[in-house]
Write a protein that holds these residues in place. Structure first.
Motif, PDB file in Angstrom:
ATOM      1  N   ALA A 173      37.941  54.912  35.939  1.00  0.00           N
ATOM      2  CA  ALA A 173      37.307  53.764  35.634  1.00  0.00           C
ATOM      3  C   ALA A 173      36.576  53.211  36.963  1.00  0.00           C
ATOM      4  O   ALA A 173      37.204  53.057  37.983  1.00  0.00           O
ATOM      5  N   ILE A 174      35.248  52.603  36.606  1.00  0.00           N
ATOM      6  CA  ILE A 174      34.670  52.017  37.608  1.00  0.00           C
ATOM      7  C   ILE A 174      34.020  50.584  36.813  1.00  0.00           C
ATOM      8  O   ILE A 174      33.415  50.920  36.054  1.00  0.00           O
ATOM      9  N   CYS A 175      34.184  49.661  37.988  1.00  0.00           N
ATOM     10  CA  CYS A 175      33.439  48.356  37.163  1.00  0.00           C
ATOM     11  C   CYS A 175      32.944  47.567  38.407  1.00  0.00           C
ATOM     12  O   CYS A 175      33.332  47.321  39.151  1.00  0.00           O
ATOM     13  N   ARG A 176      31.717  47.395  38.125  1.00  0.00           N
ATOM     14  CA  ARG A 176      30.688  46.648  39.029  1.00  0.00           C
ATOM     15  C   ARG A 176      30.038  45.119  38.397  1.00  0.00           C
ATOM     16  O   ARG A 176      29.403  45.460  37.159  1.00  0.00           O
ATOM     17  N   ALA A 177      30.214  44.310  39.085  1.00  0.00           N
ATOM     18  CA  ALA A 177      29.527  43.051  38.708  1.00  0.00           C
ATOM     19  C   ALA A 177      28.051  43.083  39.243  1.00  0.00           C
ATOM     20  O   ALA A 177      27.773  43.468  40.289  1.00  0.00           O
ATOM     21  N   CYS A 178      27.207  42.794  38.445  1.00  0.00           N
ATOM     22  CA  CYS A 178      25.831  42.883  38.760  1.00  0.00           C
ATOM     23  C   CYS A 178      24.966  41.537  38.599  1.00  0.00           C
ATOM     24  O   CYS A 178      25.326  40.803  37.775  1.00  0.00           O
ATOM     25  N   LYS A 179      24.200  41.172  39.537  1.00  0.00           N
ATOM     26  CA  LYS A 179      23.534  39.817  39.662  1.00  0.00           C
ATOM     27  C   LYS A 179      22.007  39.883  39.030  1.00  0.00           C
ATOM     28  O   LYS A 179      21.431  38.733  38.966  1.00  0.00           O
ATOM     29  N   SER A 180      21.525  41.047  38.811  1.00  0.00           N
ATOM     30  CA  SER A 180      20.147  41.258  38.192  1.00  0.00           C
ATOM     31  C   SER A 180      20.256  41.049  36.768  1.00  0.00           C
ATOM     32  O   SER A 180      21.366  41.154  36.305  1.00  0.00           O
ATOM     33  N   TYR A 181      19.103  41.022  36.048  1.00  0.00           N
ATOM     34  CA  TYR A 181      19.309  41.174  34.525  1.00  0.00           C
ATOM     35  C   TYR A 181      19.530  42.441  34.283  1.00  0.00           C
ATOM     36  O   TYR A 181      19.374  43.510  34.723  1.00  0.00           O
TER      37      TYR A 181
ATOM     38  N   SER B 139      39.877  40.029  38.729  1.00  0.00           N
ATOM     39  CA  SER B 139      40.622  40.215  40.356  1.00  0.00           C
ATOM     40  C   SER B 139      41.035  41.663  40.567  1.00  0.00           C
ATOM     41  O   SER B 139      40.769  42.613  39.495  1.00  0.00           O
ATOM     42  N   ASN B 140      41.222  41.800  41.531  1.00  0.00           N
ATOM     43  CA  ASN B 140      41.736  43.316  42.078  1.00  0.00           C
ATOM     44  C   ASN B 140      42.694  43.516  41.155  1.00  0.00           C
ATOM     45  O   ASN B 140      42.681  44.778  40.864  1.00  0.00           O
ATOM     46  N   HIS B 141      43.653  42.788  40.810  1.00  0.00           N
ATOM     47  CA  HIS B 141      44.836  43.327  39.990  1.00  0.00           C
ATOM     48  C   HIS B 141      44.353  43.594  38.634  1.00  0.00           C
ATOM     49  O   HIS B 141      44.702  44.510  37.940  1.00  0.00           O
ATOM     50  N   ASP B 142      43.324  42.827  37.977  1.00  0.00           N
ATOM     51  CA  ASP B 142      42.642  43.156  36.690  1.00  0.00           C
ATOM     52  C   ASP B 142      42.150  44.597  36.833  1.00  0.00           C
ATOM     53  O   ASP B 142      42.229  45.393  35.628  1.00  0.00           O
ATOM     54  N   LEU B 143      41.303  44.843  37.807  1.00  0.00           N
ATOM     55  CA  LEU B 143      40.800  46.262  37.882  1.00  0.00           C
ATOM     56  C   LEU B 143      41.703  47.441  37.994  1.00  0.00           C
ATOM     57  O   LEU B 143      41.685  48.444  37.583  1.00  0.00           O
ATOM     58  N   ALA B 144      42.783  47.115  38.791  1.00  0.00           N
ATOM     59  CA  ALA B 144      43.931  48.120  38.948  1.00  0.00           C
ATOM     60  C   ALA B 144      44.382  48.327  37.359  1.00  0.00           C
ATOM     61  O   ALA B 144      44.850  49.601  36.998  1.00  0.00           O
ATOM     62  N   ASN B 145      44.618  47.289  36.598  1.00  0.00           N
ATOM     63  CA  ASN B 145      45.277  47.281  35.349  1.00  0.00           C
ATOM     64  C   ASN B 145      44.123  48.061  34.332  1.00  0.00           C
ATOM     65  O   ASN B 145      44.654  48.781  33.455  1.00  0.00           O
ATOM     66  N   MET B 146      42.881  47.915  34.634  1.00  0.00           N
ATOM     67  CA  MET B 146      41.947  48.536  33.942  1.00  0.00           C
ATOM     68  C   MET B 146      42.257  49.913  34.054  1.00  0.00           C
ATOM     69  O   MET B 146      41.852  50.679  33.012  1.00  0.00           O
ATOM     70  N   LYS B 147      41.980  50.369  35.134  1.00  0.00           N
ATOM     71  CA  LYS B 147      42.343  51.931  35.101  1.00  0.00           C
ATOM     72  C   LYS B 147      43.697  52.360  34.800  1.00  0.00           C
ATOM     73  O   LYS B 147      43.571  53.498  34.189  1.00  0.00           O
ATOM     74  N   ASP B 148      44.621  51.535  34.840  1.00  0.00           N
ATOM     75  CA  ASP B 148      45.943  52.022  34.329  1.00  0.00           C
ATOM     76  C   ASP B 148      45.700  52.257  32.560  1.00  0.00           C
ATOM     77  O   ASP B 148      46.331  53.120  31.894  1.00  0.00           O
ATOM     78  N   GLU B 149      45.183  51.142  31.972  1.00  0.00           N
ATOM     79  CA  GLU B 149      45.187  51.135  30.583  1.00  0.00           C
ATOM     80  C   GLU B 149      44.185  52.108  30.030  1.00  0.00           C
ATOM     81  O   GLU B 149      44.533  52.519  28.834  1.00  0.00           O
ATOM     82  N   ILE B 150      43.023  52.387  30.729  1.00  0.00           N
ATOM     83  CA  ILE B 150      42.216  53.334  30.307  1.00  0.00           C
ATOM     84  C   ILE B 150      42.838  54.690  30.145  1.00  0.00           C
ATOM     85  O   ILE B 150      42.903  55.521  29.281  1.00  0.00           O
ATOM     86  N   ASN B 151      43.808  54.980  31.306  1.00  0.00           N
ATOM     87  CA  ASN B 151      44.565  56.000  31.501  1.00  0.00           C
ATOM     88  C   ASN B 151      45.532  56.064  30.095  1.00  0.00           C
ATOM     89  O   ASN B 151      45.609  57.411  29.339  1.00  0.00           O
ATOM     90  N   ASP B 152      46.024  55.009  29.872  1.00  0.00           N
ATOM     91  CA  ASP B 152      47.021  54.984  28.599  1.00  0.00           C
ATOM     92  C   ASP B 152      46.343  55.388  27.269  1.00  0.00           C
ATOM     93  O   ASP B 152      47.008  56.113  26.388  1.00  0.00           O
TER      94      ASP B 152
END
Length: 181
Positions: free
Chosen positions: A4-12, A134-147
Motif C-alpha cells: 500500500a502506498i499513499c500520496r497527498a497531492c496538491k494539484s487538481y 499521520s505516519n501511524h495511520d499509514l502504517a495501520n493502512m498497510k496492516d489493514e489492507i493485508n488483513d
C-alpha cells in the motif's frame, strides 16, 4: 501480498483520474459519491469550494492510494485474485476509512501484477473536513489492507521486514562509498 502506498497531492485530480481510468489499463472502474454523467475532477473541485477549500496552490486536494498485489496471487498463476476480487478488497478498505469522501477506484490488470488505484477527494462531502494522515495511520493502512486481503485468500506482505531490509542495504551501500576528506 498488497503493498500500500499513499500520496497527498496538491494539484487538481484531473490528470490522475484520467490516468487511472485509461481504458487500456483499467479493467474495472468504480466511483463513490460521484455523478458519472458529470466531470469527475470538477466534482472534486466543486465539493472543496462548497466548503471554502482547495483554492490555495499548496493545499492537499486529493490522495492517491495504490494497492499492488503479487503476481503469484493472480488466478492465472494459481492464486485467488482477479480484478473483481481486487476491487472488493480495495473498496472494503476505502469504505472503512473514506465513506465521507468522493473517490474513483480503478483496477489495473495491464501488468503481471494486479493493482488498484484510488483517487480520493481530500475534502469530505459530508462535513468539509480534510483527510489527515499521520505516519501511524499509514502504517495501520498497510496492516489493514493485508488483513482484508488475507481474509480473501490473498497473501500478506511483511512491509515492516521489507523496510528493515531496505535500510540495512542502504547502510551497507553507504559504507562501501568512498568518503570525502
Amino acid at each position: 501480498m498488497p503493498i500500500a502506498i499513499c500520496r497527498a497531492c496538491k494539484s487538481y485530480a484531473g490528470k490522475a483520474i484520467n490516468y487511472i481510468t485509461d481504458e487500456n489499463k483499467a479493467e474495472r472502474i468504480y466511483t463513490y459519491g460521484l455523478d458519472e454523467s458529470r466531470s469527475l475532477p470538477q466534482q472534486f473541485i466543486d465539493t472543496a469550494r462548497l466548503f471554502g477549500k482547495g483554492e490555495n496552490f499548496d493545499e492537499r486536494k486529493y490522495y492517491h492510494l495504490k494497492f499492488s498485489f503479487e503476481a503469484k496471487d493472480r488466478i492465472e498463476n494459481g492464486g485467488k485474485l482477479n480484478a473483481e476480487l481486487a476491487e472488493k478488497i480495495a473498496n472494503e478498505y476505502l469504505q472503512n476509512h473514506y465513506r465521507g469522501n468522493e473517490y474513483v477506484l480503478a483496477i489495473h490488470t495491464d501488468k503481471d501484477h494486479i493493482h488498484a488505484h484510488a483517487i480520493i477527494n481530500a475534502v469530505s462531502f459530508e462535513d468539509g473536513k480534510k483527510i489527515q494522515h499521520s505516519n501511524h495511520d499509514l502504517a495501520n493502512m498497510k496492516d489493514e489492507i493485508n488483513d482484508i486481503s488475507e481474509q480473501y485468500g490473498v497473501s500478506r506482505f511483511d512491509w515492516k521486514q521489507a523496510v528493515k531490509d531496505k535500510r540495512k542495504n542502504l547502510k551497507q551501500e553507504r559504507t562501501k562509498e568512498p568518503k570525502e576528506l
